[in-house]
Design a protein around this motif. Structure first.
Motif, PDB file in Angstrom:
ATOM      1  N   HIS A  92      -2.586 -62.479  25.830  1.00 26.56           N
ATOM      2  CA  HIS A  92      -2.927 -63.876  25.550  1.00 26.56           C
ATOM      3  C   HIS A  92      -2.486 -64.266  24.145  1.00 26.56           C
ATOM      4  O   HIS A  92      -1.940 -65.355  23.941  1.00 26.56           O
ATOM      5  CB  HIS A  92      -4.439 -64.099  25.721  1.00 26.56           C
ATOM      6  CG  HIS A  92      -4.840 -65.520  25.573  1.00 26.56           C
ATOM      7  ND1 HIS A  92      -5.741 -65.930  24.621  1.00 26.56           N
ATOM      8  CD2 HIS A  92      -4.450 -66.641  26.244  1.00 26.56           C
ATOM      9  CE1 HIS A  92      -5.896 -67.238  24.716  1.00 26.56           C
ATOM     10  NE2 HIS A  92      -5.135 -67.693  25.685  1.00 26.56           N
ATOM     11  N   ASN A 136      -7.013 -65.017  29.088  1.00 32.83           N
ATOM     12  CA  ASN A 136      -5.614 -64.762  29.434  1.00 32.83           C
ATOM     13  C   ASN A 136      -5.296 -65.574  30.696  1.00 32.83           C
ATOM     14  O   ASN A 136      -5.892 -65.380  31.745  1.00 32.83           O
ATOM     15  CB  ASN A 136      -5.392 -63.271  29.677  1.00 32.83           C
ATOM     16  CG  ASN A 136      -3.974 -62.940  30.037  1.00 32.83           C
ATOM     17  OD1 ASN A 136      -3.089 -63.782  29.997  1.00 32.83           O
ATOM     18  ND2 ASN A 136      -3.754 -61.694  30.392  1.00 32.83           N
ATOM     19  N   CYS A 147      -5.459 -57.621  27.905  1.00 30.10           N
ATOM     20  CA  CYS A 147      -5.494 -59.065  28.165  1.00 30.10           C
ATOM     21  C   CYS A 147      -5.525 -59.849  26.855  1.00 30.10           C
ATOM     22  O   CYS A 147      -4.874 -60.888  26.736  1.00 30.10           O
ATOM     23  CB  CYS A 147      -6.694 -59.438  29.026  1.00 30.10           C
ATOM     24  SG  CYS A 147      -6.380 -59.342  30.799  1.00 30.10           S
TER      25      CYS A 147
END
Length: 79
Positions: A65, A41, A61
């Motif tokens: 992402h 991320n 995360c």
């Protein structure tokens, strides 16, 4: 009445099994991004000194992402 309920449960079990199989096949066909030793991320980038094969700090995360890559037009695939 119980026959209708039994049939509905069978139908739901079949649908669930088909859905799980489709997700499994999609996951097997997808490519996994290479591990970099830190969170992928871009807003996090936490180093993973103890486990260099990890890809993300956690589910939050990974999801951020994935959304970021979709917005940018990248095809992020998981395996």
């Amino acid at each position: 009445m119980s026959d209708i309920i039994d049939q509905a449960q069978q139908f739901e079990e079949i649908n669930l099994a088909q859905s799980l199989q489709a997700h499994q096949l999609a996951a097997e066909a997808a490519t996994r991004p290479p591990a970099a030793g830190y969170c992928l991320n871009h807003t996090c980038l936490e180093p993973f000194d103890d486990d260099p094969q990890r890809l993300y700090c956690g589910p939050a995360c990974a999801e951020r992402h994935h959304r970021q890559m979709q917005r940018e037009g990248h095809a992020l695939r998981r395996k």
